[in-house]
Every structure is written in C-alpha cells, then in structure tokens.
Design an enzyme around this catalytic site. Structure first.
Site, PDB file in Angstrom:
ATOM      1  N   TYR A 147       0.820  -1.216   0.000  1.00  0.00           N
ATOM      2  CA  TYR A 147       0.000   0.000   0.000  1.00  0.00           C
ATOM      3  C   TYR A 147       0.853   1.266   0.000  1.00  0.00           C
ATOM      4  O   TYR A 147       0.348   2.360  -0.221  1.00  0.00           O
ATOM      5  CB  TYR A 147      -0.952   0.023   1.198  1.00  0.00           C
ATOM      6  CG  TYR A 147      -1.966  -1.107   1.209  1.00  0.00           C
ATOM      7  CD1 TYR A 147      -2.056  -1.990   0.151  1.00  0.00           C
ATOM      8  CD2 TYR A 147      -2.831  -1.287   2.267  1.00  0.00           C
ATOM      9  CE1 TYR A 147      -2.967  -3.028   0.157  1.00  0.00           C
ATOM     10  CE2 TYR A 147      -3.755  -2.320   2.283  1.00  0.00           C
ATOM     11  CZ  TYR A 147      -3.811  -3.193   1.223  1.00  0.00           C
ATOM     12  OH  TYR A 147      -4.715  -4.215   1.218  1.00  0.00           O
ATOM     13  N   LYS A 196       3.864 -15.455   2.723  1.00  0.00           N
ATOM     14  CA  LYS A 196       3.764 -16.237   1.488  1.00  0.00           C
ATOM     15  C   LYS A 196       5.190 -16.552   1.070  1.00  0.00           C
ATOM     16  O   LYS A 196       5.650 -16.209  -0.034  1.00  0.00           O
ATOM     17  CB  LYS A 196       2.997 -15.409   0.433  1.00  0.00           C
ATOM     18  CG  LYS A 196       2.618 -16.170  -0.810  1.00  0.00           C
ATOM     19  CD  LYS A 196       1.503 -17.173  -0.611  1.00  0.00           C
ATOM     20  CE  LYS A 196       1.212 -17.908  -1.911  1.00  0.00           C
ATOM     21  NZ  LYS A 196       0.353 -19.089  -1.712  1.00  0.00           N
ATOM     22  N   ASP A 228      -2.630 -18.317   2.431  1.00  0.00           N
ATOM     23  CA  ASP A 228      -3.806 -19.011   1.896  1.00  0.00           C
ATOM     24  C   ASP A 228      -4.311 -20.044   2.886  1.00  0.00           C
ATOM     25  O   ASP A 228      -5.527 -20.201   3.094  1.00  0.00           O
ATOM     26  CB  ASP A 228      -3.502 -19.628   0.521  1.00  0.00           C
ATOM     27  CG  ASP A 228      -2.110 -20.236   0.425  1.00  0.00           C
ATOM     28  OD1 ASP A 228      -1.296 -19.993   1.328  1.00  0.00           O
ATOM     29  OD2 ASP A 228      -1.838 -20.959  -0.542  1.00  0.00           O
ATOM     30  N   ASP A 252      -4.870  -6.791   6.175  1.00  0.00           N
ATOM     31  CA  ASP A 252      -6.097  -6.087   5.805  1.00  0.00           C
ATOM     32  C   ASP A 252      -7.202  -7.106   5.521  1.00  0.00           C
ATOM     33  O   ASP A 252      -8.332  -7.017   6.031  1.00  0.00           O
ATOM     34  CB  ASP A 252      -5.797  -5.250   4.541  1.00  0.00           C
ATOM     35  CG  ASP A 252      -6.903  -4.275   4.202  1.00  0.00           C
ATOM     36  OD1 ASP A 252      -7.844  -4.138   5.000  1.00  0.00           O
ATOM     37  OD2 ASP A 252      -6.829  -3.663   3.127  1.00  0.00           O
ATOM     38  N   ASP A 256     -10.456  -8.560   8.305  1.00  0.00           N
ATOM     39  CA  ASP A 256     -11.885  -8.471   7.976  1.00  0.00           C
ATOM     40  C   ASP A 256     -12.538  -9.847   8.045  1.00  0.00           C
ATOM     41  O   ASP A 256     -13.663  -9.997   8.527  1.00  0.00           O
ATOM     42  CB  ASP A 256     -12.083  -7.881   6.580  1.00  0.00           C
ATOM     43  CG  ASP A 256     -12.320  -6.382   6.636  1.00  0.00           C
ATOM     44  OD1 ASP A 256     -11.909  -5.764   7.644  1.00  0.00           O
ATOM     45  OD2 ASP A 256     -12.906  -5.827   5.692  1.00  0.00           O
TER      46      ASP A 256
END
Ligand code: NAD
Length: 368
Positions: A147, A196, A228, A252, A256
């Site tokens: 970001y 990852k 994942d 992020d 959620d």
C-alpha cells in the site's frame, strides 16, 4: 492518572458512537479516580466540508500533543457523496492514511473474539455443538508493503500496464514483530506469523526477521503459516490462534475475515500503535452512512476501542477489564441494538431492543 486524549468523531455514525464511548470512559475514570480531558478535532468528510481537505495540520498537531486518540469512523456513501467526486488524494480516506503516517502508527491490532451471548447469530463460529470459543488478535503491519510502495500505470507497446511495489526492510518487520511478541506475553504466549514465503522475497525476509525476534522471547512459541492456509484455518478452527502477526495487505484481508466469523461487524475494536504507548483507537467497521443519524448504530466496537486505549496507552488493565465486563453483562442482560437482534426475536426471548445512546447508558450503569 490524568488521561488527556483527542477524539475524531468523523462522519456518518461516527459522532453517535464516539459519544457513547466517551460516556463510558467518563464513567470508568470517575469510578477509579482518574481525570479525563477530551478535545474533539475534525477529520474525513467533515473536514473537507469545513477546510477543503480531509486532514489539517491542526488536527495532526492536536493529536500529537495528546497521549491517545479515540476515533469514530470516516467516509460517506461513495455513490452519492460529493466527497467522492474529488481526486483520491483529497477524499476522506486520505485523511486516515495521512494520520497513520503522521503519527507513525505502524502496528494495527485487531482482536476477534466470540461473544457467547451472540453465538446464535453466528452459526459458523458457534461450531457444530454451539460450544465453540475463540479469542485471537491480529497484529498487522500498517505503514509498509504494497500500500506504500511505488506504483504507476502506463501504456507499454500499446498495452496498458500497472505496477505496485511490495517492499519491506528488516527494521519495519522487526518493530512490528516485537509488538506481536510483547502482546503474546500478556496473552497465551503463542504467535502465528503469516506470510507467502513459498513465493515472495519480502515474505522470506519477513520469516527470517520474525525468527530472529522470537529468539528474544523464549517463553512465546512461534509458528509460520502461509496466508492461503491461514484464510482457511480462520474459518475452520479459529480457536487455534492467539496472536496472528502479518504484513499490511494480508492483514487487511485476514482481519476483515476474522471480524466476520465473530458474527457482527458492530462489536470489534482496533488499535494502531507507534513505538511509544501512543495509539489511535477505532472500531473495525466504517461510517455506516445507510444508518447515520437514525440513532440505531451499535456503539460497542467503539466502547471496546476505549477499553483497548485504557489497556495499551495508559496501562489501566483493571479499568479496561471493567469496561469489557460491563459490555458482556449488558449483552447477557438481553440488551441489543438493531444489528444484534435475531430476526423475529423480542421480549419472549428475553431480548430488549435499544437505541445507540441507551446501549451506551446501559454499559455505563454496569461499569458503575
Ligand atoms: P460499513 O462498515 O460502514 O457498513 C457495512 C454495513 O454494516 C452497513 O450495512 C452498516 O449499516 C453496518 N454497520 C457498520 N457498523 C455498524 C454499527 N456500528 N452498528 C450497526 N450497523 C453497522 O462499511 P461500508 O458501507 O463499506 O463503508 C461505509 C463508509 O465507511 C465508506 O466511506 C468507507 O470508506 C468508510 N470506512 C471507514 C473506515 C474507517 O474510518 N476506518 C473503515 C471502513 C470503511
């Protein structure tokens, strides 16, 4: 103790929910003999309306001069609000990125726990026998990664092409890893670091640095998990997690997901911290423009953000416990805002529907 804080009520339901959090904070401070001083400042859409920009230097300066910031939420309806006719850097959300950067808030803490009183509204989290219980916290790196990397869009050889850059240095990883291990020491002594590393160089550096930090915390166990797999495990067995440490974009998305398995978006607080005890505390949800001004919003996530502030910025664990216990008691006494009310439920089920301000008052009474 003297608690000197700033408050950013923000947009939408922000002013309604922060009013209730202030009410509860005032009650708990009065009860335990602390002095509370709160200065309100503008940020987001309301700041655009007043000053033409989502974040002013004055708001930054006021926040910097305090020990902590309580925030409601910012933003409006992207389809109808004139704020979204502006270019992205001038919209309400730019205020949020700006204040995080200006205050150096690099660690974002998002707890997710199941309220037993609400388990019925979340069959997934309740488990097959209705006896599931979990209590985890996601520590998300907040000021680095994808970001904040260099980005561009251009046409190359007639093909429109876009690039975002994912970059981390060891210092950015080390400081947020320390935050996660320090939190784990006060909880169940377990960190799961999510990356990852089978694909990304940044993840391989992440893993190396996190393991170096872990060496300083022999009483905290560390596991690595691929992102994942973590997305799956959060739904399958959330009770396996204590502290989940991860980078900006993975955090992020996973935070959620974690908040939804608890059954209600109106329940979960969050904190963003810098290297001192300074923090910005806000609910995990947005400004809910669809219900703004109706007095029906659920203020609990903001009240619990106030409890996190007491715990992390002021070291007032007893006072934070008192607020959290009062929330649980209010729920077990049957009080529910509209979003928590199961369909067709009512007095026969021992549930009473209350407005936003009544919910704040019920929690305050129980703190007292
Ligand atoms: P949202 O979280 O505001 O709302 C999603 C749904 O949940 C809506 O139906 C809303 O009514 C409901 N809801 C949310 N909080 C509630 C509460 N406390 N009580 C009862 N119901 C509640 O998400 P959205 O609609 O995607 O976003 C609305 C605005 O909020 C956008 O402008 C977005 O950018 C902004 N936003 C701000 C923040 C922040 O300030 N940190 C975070 C997320 C979204």
């Amino acid at each position: 103790m003297n608690l000197n804080i700033a408050c950013i009520p923000g947009d939408g339901i922000g002013p309604e929910i922060t009013a209730e959090a202030k009410k509860v904070l005032e009650t708990v401070c009065e009860k335990y003999g602390h002095t509370l001083t709160i200065e309100d400042v503008l940020m987001g859409g309301c700041s655009i309306d007043r000053y033409g920009v989502p974040l002013t230097q004055e708001t930054i300066d006021v926040c910097r001069s305090k020990s902590a910031v309580l925030m409601g939420s910012i933003g409006g309806d992207a389809k109808t609000s004139p704020w979204y006719q502006l270019e992205p850097s001038k919209r309400p959300e730019a205020g949020l990125l700006g204040i995080r950067k200006a205050l150096g808030l690099y660690a974002n803490l998002r707890p997710a726990y199941l309220f037993h009183e609400l388990a019925a509204s979340c069959p997934l989290a309740a488990g097959e026998n209705g006896d599931r219980s979990f209590d985890l916290i996601i520590v998300r790196e907040l000021t680095g990664g994808l970001y904040f990397g260099e980005r561009w869009t251009k046409t190359i050889d007639g093909v429109e092409t876009a690039v975002d850059t994912l970059r981390y240095n060891e210092n950015e990883i080390r400081r947020v890893a320390r935050t996660a291990f320090e939190i784990a020491k006060k909880r169940r002594h377990r960190v799961t670091s999510v990356d990852k590393a089978n694909v990304l160089d940044t993840s391989r550096l992440w893993r190396k640095v996190v393991h170096e930090v872990a060496a300083d915390y022999p009483d905290v166990s560390l596991d690595d998990m691929l992102v994942d797999n973590c997305a799956m495990q959060l739904v399958r067995t959330p009770e396996q997690f204590d502290v989940v440490l991860t980078e900006n974009m993975f955090g992020d998305i996973l935070s959620d997901e974690a908040s939804m398995i608890t059954g209600s978006i109106g329940m979960l607080p969050s904190a963003s911290l810098n290297e001192s005890s300074f923090g910005l505390y806000e609910p995990s949800h947005g400004s809910a423009p669809d219900i703004a001004g109706l007095g029906i919003a659920n203020p609990i996530a903001t009240v619990l953000s106030g409890a996190m502030m007491l715990r992390y910025s002021f070291g007032l664990a007893k006072e934070a416990d008192a607020v959290e216990a009062a929330v649980r008691q209010t729920l077990s006494d049957g009080y529910r805002t509209a979003d928590l009310m199961p369909k067709d439920a009512g007095p026969a089920e021992g549930l009473v529907r209350v407005a936003c301000s009544e919910m704040g008052s019920k929690i305050s009474e129980r703190v007292q």
